[in-house]
Design a protein around this motif. Structure first.
Motif, PDB file in Angstrom:
ATOM      1  N   UNK A   1      -2.940  -0.625   8.366  1.00 16.18           N
ATOM      2  CA  UNK A   1      -2.537  -0.545   6.958  1.00 16.18           C
ATOM      3  C   UNK A   1      -1.498  -1.637   6.709  1.00 16.18           C
ATOM      4  N   UNK A   2      -1.737  -2.441   5.681  1.00 17.34           N
ATOM      5  CA  UNK A   2      -0.796  -3.485   5.298  1.00 17.34           C
ATOM      6  C   UNK A   2      -0.013  -2.980   4.086  1.00 17.34           C
ATOM      7  N   UNK A   3       1.261  -2.673   4.308  1.00 13.65           N
ATOM      8  CA  UNK A   3       2.127  -2.259   3.210  1.00 13.65           C
ATOM      9  C   UNK A   3       2.820  -3.494   2.647  1.00 13.65           C
TER      10      UNK A   3
ATOM     11  N   UNK B   1      19.253  -7.054  13.279  1.00  9.52           N
ATOM     12  CA  UNK B   1      18.454  -7.212  14.486  1.00  9.52           C
ATOM     13  C   UNK B   1      17.085  -7.754  14.137  1.00  9.52           C
ATOM     14  N   UNK B   2      16.185  -7.687  15.116  1.00  5.44           N
ATOM     15  CA  UNK B   2      14.833  -8.164  14.912  1.00  5.44           C
ATOM     16  C   UNK B   2      14.090  -7.226  13.975  1.00  5.44           C
ATOM     17  N   UNK B   3      13.489  -7.780  12.924  1.00  8.82           N
ATOM     18  CA  UNK B   3      12.764  -6.974  11.957  1.00  8.82           C
ATOM     19  C   UNK B   3      11.477  -6.445  12.578  1.00  8.82           C
ATOM     20  N   UNK B   4      11.248  -5.172  12.416  1.00 11.56           N
ATOM     21  CA  UNK B   4      10.060  -4.549  12.984  1.00 11.56           C
ATOM     22  C   UNK B   4       8.910  -4.651  11.986  1.00 11.56           C
ATOM     23  N   UNK B   5       8.149  -5.722  12.108  1.00 12.52           N
ATOM     24  CA  UNK B   5       7.026  -5.944  11.201  1.00 12.52           C
ATOM     25  C   UNK B   5       5.850  -5.020  11.506  1.00 12.52           C
ATOM     26  N   UNK B   6       5.748  -4.581  12.758  1.00 11.20           N
ATOM     27  CA  UNK B   6       4.607  -3.780  13.177  1.00 11.20           C
ATOM     28  C   UNK B   6       5.067  -2.399  13.601  1.00 11.20           C
ATOM     29  N   UNK B   7       4.453  -1.385  13.038  1.00  8.31           N
ATOM     30  CA  UNK B   7       4.698  -0.007  13.434  1.00  8.31           C
ATOM     31  C   UNK B   7       3.414   0.497  14.091  1.00  8.31           C
ATOM     32  N   UNK B   8       3.406   0.563  15.404  1.00  7.08           N
ATOM     33  CA  UNK B   8       2.214   0.939  16.151  1.00  7.08           C
ATOM     34  C   UNK B   8       2.280   2.423  16.484  1.00  7.08           C
ATOM     35  N   UNK B   9       1.442   3.207  15.808  1.00  2.19           N
ATOM     36  CA  UNK B   9       1.440   4.655  15.970  1.00  2.19           C
ATOM     37  C   UNK B   9       0.287   5.141  16.851  1.00  2.19           C
ATOM     38  N   UNK B  10      -0.422   4.190  17.479  1.00  2.91           N
ATOM     39  CA  UNK B  10      -1.538   4.601  18.345  1.00  2.91           C
ATOM     40  C   UNK B  10      -0.995   5.312  19.579  1.00  2.91           C
TER      41      UNK B  10
ATOM     42  N   UNK C   1       5.572  -9.904  -3.125  1.00  3.32           N
ATOM     43  CA  UNK C   1       6.656 -10.615  -2.465  1.00  3.32           C
ATOM     44  C   UNK C   1       6.446 -10.509  -0.949  1.00  3.32           C
ATOM     45  N   UNK C   2       6.982 -11.444  -0.159  1.00  3.51           N
ATOM     46  CA  UNK C   2       6.713 -11.455   1.290  1.00  3.51           C
ATOM     47  C   UNK C   2       7.504 -10.421   2.073  1.00  3.51           C
ATOM     48  N   UNK C   3       7.510  -9.183   1.599  1.00  6.80           N
ATOM     49  CA  UNK C   3       8.072  -8.066   2.352  1.00  6.80           C
ATOM     50  C   UNK C   3       6.907  -7.145   2.673  1.00  6.80           C
ATOM     51  N   UNK C   4       6.609  -7.035   3.951  1.00  4.09           N
ATOM     52  CA  UNK C   4       5.409  -6.299   4.339  1.00  4.09           C
ATOM     53  C   UNK C   4       5.637  -5.630   5.686  1.00  4.09           C
ATOM     54  N   UNK C   5       4.778  -4.685   5.996  1.00  5.33           N
ATOM     55  CA  UNK C   5       4.781  -4.022   7.302  1.00  5.33           C
ATOM     56  C   UNK C   5       3.355  -3.650   7.655  1.00  5.33           C
ATOM     57  N   UNK C   6       3.011  -3.818   8.943  1.00  8.29           N
ATOM     58  CA  UNK C   6       1.700  -3.422   9.442  1.00  8.29           C
ATOM     59  C   UNK C   6       1.834  -2.101  10.185  1.00  8.29           C
ATOM     60  N   UNK C   7       1.072  -1.115   9.768  1.00 11.76           N
ATOM     61  CA  UNK C   7       1.078   0.194  10.410  1.00 11.76           C
ATOM     62  C   UNK C   7      -0.258   0.371  11.120  1.00 11.76           C
TER      63      UNK C   7
END
Length: 447
Positions: free
Chosen positions: A372-374, A436-445, A355-361
Motif C-alpha cells: 500500500x502506497x500512502x 533519525x532515519x525516516x522509516x519509509x517502509x513499514x513491513x508487516x509481513x 506532495x512527496x510525503x509517502x510511506x510503503x506498507x
C-alpha cells in the motif's frame, strides 16, 4: 542424489582453490585490458593485474556497486563488442533505468550449466517434466531455469507466471515432477488446489525449486504440505548471471552451494568492507570468474548472509551460503521484482496534487505480498475536497480523487511493473523524520 557434473561439484577444496586462483588472475587481466571502468578503478587503487596472484589478493581489489552499473547504462561495462552479444537481460533499478546485463554465447552456456547443476541438486533428473512458472522476458528467471532444464535433459513446460487456473490445469494434465517459481506463487498454487478439494497426494509434483524473493522455513512447510513435495531454495542475481549462482541441496537443505568454479564469494562487513569469517552475517560479494560479456569484480550484492565451509552430506565441496537475512539498503522484493522507495518518490514528484510525503506498507494477503502506497495530497486539493478525513467513501464519491489515485497506480505499474494499492492521505498524516532515519517502509509481513 545424482549430480549434473560430479567431477566439478565434488572437486577437492585444494584443487578448487587452484582453479579459482587461475581464473581470478585471468579475469582481472581481462577486465583491465577491456573495460575502461575497471582499468581506471584499478589504477586509482594502485593495482596492476600482475599484483593479483591468488584469492588471497582479492581484498586488494576495489568493490563494484550497483550505482556503477547505473552510471554506465546500458553497455558501458561491456568487455566485448556489442556485436558479440547473444542476449540482453535487465532488472529494475533505483532510478527508473533498468540494470542491464549482457551475455555472449559462452555466458549463456555457463548460465545453462549452473542452472542444470541447481536443478539436479533440487532433485531434477533427465526425463522429468519441469513446470516452469517463472516469468519469461527481461527477467532472468524464466529463461535461466528453462535452458538449465533442457541442459539437464528435462522436459520443460514454459508456462511463465500468473493465470493460476491455467497453471492448475496444466499441472493436472501434464503431470510434471518439478515446479520452478517464486515461493509466494507456490503458496498460491497450494491454496488453489486446496480450494478445489484436491489432496496433495493427488498432485504429481515431487520437487519445487523456489527463489527470487526471501522466504523462510514457515513458507517452506506451507508449500510442502500444500503441494506434497520437497522444496529447496535457488539463489541468483542478474548482475552476476541470474538464477543458478547457488543452490540448496535436497540432502541437507541447510544453506545453498555456491558454484565456486564460476562465482567467487565473500562476506564483508557492510560498514567497513572488511572480510568476515565463516558463520558471521555480513554483505555478500561476488566476483565472476568466467563471464565474457560483462564480468563483475567484487560486486556488492546488498544481501546479508553468511558462508560456511562445513562438509555437506550430499558430497558437494562448494561453499554454502545461509539464507538471506535482509538487505543493506531499503530494497523490497515483491513478487520477484525489485522495488525501491526512491522509485515511488520519483514517480510522485511528477504528479500534481500530491506532495512527496509517502510511506510503503507491506503486508501479505494469503500467499502474495501486497504494498500500500500512502501518499499525501496537497493542502489546496484538501481544501477543495472540504473533508477532514479522506475516507474510502469520499474517495469513491469524488471524481477528481478517483482519477488522481488511478493515475498514480497506473504510473507506478507502467514504471515499475507492479500493481500497488494507493491510499490518498490528508496533509500531515504521513510520518515525518524526527531527527533519525525516516522509516519509509513499514513491513508487516510475518515471514
Amino acid at each position: 542424489m545424482p549430480m549434473f557434473q560430479p567431477e566439478i561439484e565434488t572437486l577437492p577444496r585444494d584443487r578448487l582453490r587452484a582453479l579459482q586462483d587461475e581464473r581470478l588472475r585471468a579475469i582481472v587481466a581481462y577486465v583491465y585490458d577491456r573495460v575502461p571502468f575497471y582499468r581506471e578503478s584499478f589504477d586509482e587503487a594502485g593495482i596492476r593485474p600482475a599484483n593479483i596472484r591468488s584469492v588471497d589478493d582479492l581484498t586488494r581489489l576495489p568493490f563494484t556497486r550497483k550505482e556503477h552499473l547505473r552510471d554506465h547504462y546500458p553497455f558501458g561495462l561491456l568487455a566485448v563488442p556489442r556485436e558479440r552479444l547473444a542476449r540482453v537481460h535487465a532488472s529494475s533499478g533505483t532510478t527508473g533505468k533498468p540494470t542491464v546485463v549482457s551475455y555472449t554465447k559462452h555466458d549463456l552456456d555457463v548460465f545453462a550449466e549452473v542452472n542444470a547443476r541447481s536443478l539436479a541438486a533440487a532433485g531434477g533428473e533427465p526425463g522429468m517434466v519441469l513446470h516452469n512458472a517463472y516469468g519469461y522476458g527481461l527477467f532472468t528467471g524464466g529463461l535461466g531455469l528453462h535452458f538449465g532444464g533442457e541442459r539437464l535433459g528435462m522436459v520443460v513446460v514454459p508456462v511463465s507466471g500468473g493465470v493460476t487456473e491455467r497453471q492448475v490445469t496444466l499441472i493436472r494434465d501434464f503431470q510434471p515432477d518439478m515446479i520452478a517459481s517464486t515461493p509466494s506463487y507456490a503458496q498460491t498454487l497450494a491454496g488453489e488446489f486446496e480450494k478445489r478439494g484436491i489432496d496433495p497426494e493427488e498432485i504429481s509434483l515431487r520437487f519445487a525449486i523456489l527463489g527470487a524473493e526471501p522466504w523462510t522455513d514457515t513458507i517452506r512447510e506451507h508449500v510442502e504440505r500444500g503441494l506434497g513435495l520437497t522444496a529447496v531454495n535457488i539463489y541468483g542475481l542478474s548482475e552476476v548471471i541470474g538464477p543458478g549462482v547457488s543452490q540448496e541441496c535436497t540432502e541437507e537443505r541447510a544453506g545453498s552451494h555456491i558454484w565456486e568454479d564460476h562465482f567467487l564469494a565473500e562476506v564483508v562487513d557492510p560498514e567497513t568492507g572488511e572480510p568476515l569469517p565463516d558463520g558471521t552475517v555480513g554483505e555478500l560479494v561476488f566476483t565472476t570468474l568466467t563471464k565474457e560479456a560483462m564480468p563483475v569484480i567484487r560486486y556488492r550484492t546488498g544481501d546479508l548472509t553468511y558462508l560456511t565451509h562445513e562438509p555437506c552430506s550430499c558430497g558437494r565441496t562448494h561453499v554454502r551460503m545461509g539464507p538471506i537475512r535482509g538487505r543493506t539498503d531499503d530494497m523490497l522484493v515483491i513478487r520477484g521484482l525489485n522495488l525501491y522507495p526512491t522509485q515511488i518518490e520519483e514517480i510522485l514528484q511528477g504528479i500534481p496534487d500530491v506532495v512527496p510525503h509517502y510511506q510503503l506498507v507491506v503486508t501479505r494477503d494469503g500467499a502474495l505480498d501486497e504494498v500500500e502506497v500512502k501518499v499525501e495530497v496537497t493542502e489546496a486539493l484538501f481544501r477543495e475536497v472540504g473533508q477532514d478525513v479522506l475516507s474510502s467513501e469520499v474517495l469513491e464519491a469524488d471524481q477528481r480523487l478517483r482519477t488522481l489515485r488511478e493515475s498514480i497506480q497506473r504510473k507506478i505499474r507502467n514504471t515499475i511493473g507492479l500493481r500497488l494499492n494507493v491510499t490518498l492521505m490528508a496533509p500531515g498524516t504521513v510520518p515525518r523524520s524526527e531527527g533519525g532515519k525516516l522509516r519509509r517502509v513499514l513491513d508487516l509481513r510475518q515471514l
